[in-house]
Design a protein around this motif. Sequence first.
Motif, PDB file in Angstrom:
ATOM      1  N   PRO A   1      -0.506  11.533-112.173  1.00  0.00           N
ATOM      2  CA  PRO A   1      -0.450  11.061-110.778  1.00  0.00           C
ATOM      3  C   PRO A   1       0.630  10.015-110.526  1.00  0.00           C
ATOM      4  N   GLU A   2       1.074   9.303-111.552  1.00  0.00           N
ATOM      5  CA  GLU A   2       2.112   8.279-111.344  1.00  0.00           C
ATOM      6  C   GLU A   2       3.500   8.881-111.130  1.00  0.00           C
TER       7      GLU A   2
ATOM      8  N   LYS B   1       6.077  10.641-109.068  1.00  0.00           N
ATOM      9  CA  LYS B   1       6.351  10.947-107.657  1.00  0.00           C
ATOM     10  C   LYS B   1       7.235  12.192-107.636  1.00  0.00           C
TER      11      LYS B   1
END
Length: 143
Positions: free
Chosen positions: A87-88, A90
């Motif tokens: 999730p980190e 982008k």
Amino acid sequence: MTEAKSGDTVKVHYTGTLTDGTEFDSSRGQEPLEFTLGQGQMISGFEEAVVGMTLGENKTITIASGEAYGERNESMVQQVPRTAIPPEIKLAQGMLLQAQGPDGETLQFTVADFNDEEVTVDGNHPLAGRDLTFQLELVQIAE
């Protein structure tokens, strides 16, 4: 004059363009590209073009996709769940991702598209399926 031959270490300035004229890479304004002929360090068509060149010679060549990065393989385009990407990260179209393959090898993918549920990744080399034109200048030969 001395001609570049297999086993020679050469330095070459180059500019690579696509058939539409778009430049994809160049050594101009930087150090020339250095490699040893016959070692398989370069795509075959590039290396073959340098063999026989003389110091200071300029040449323009076109390498068919099959002799460069190969044809595109649509089976290398896949959708993966968004949850498979940390999730980190982008996401952005065109960004490169790396993953570990089943045998421990590093695999590289380009993000082709994404939404909240899926990410479309492309395992083809970004230049796969493209004919490449190179302007070459042989600037050094060392035997």
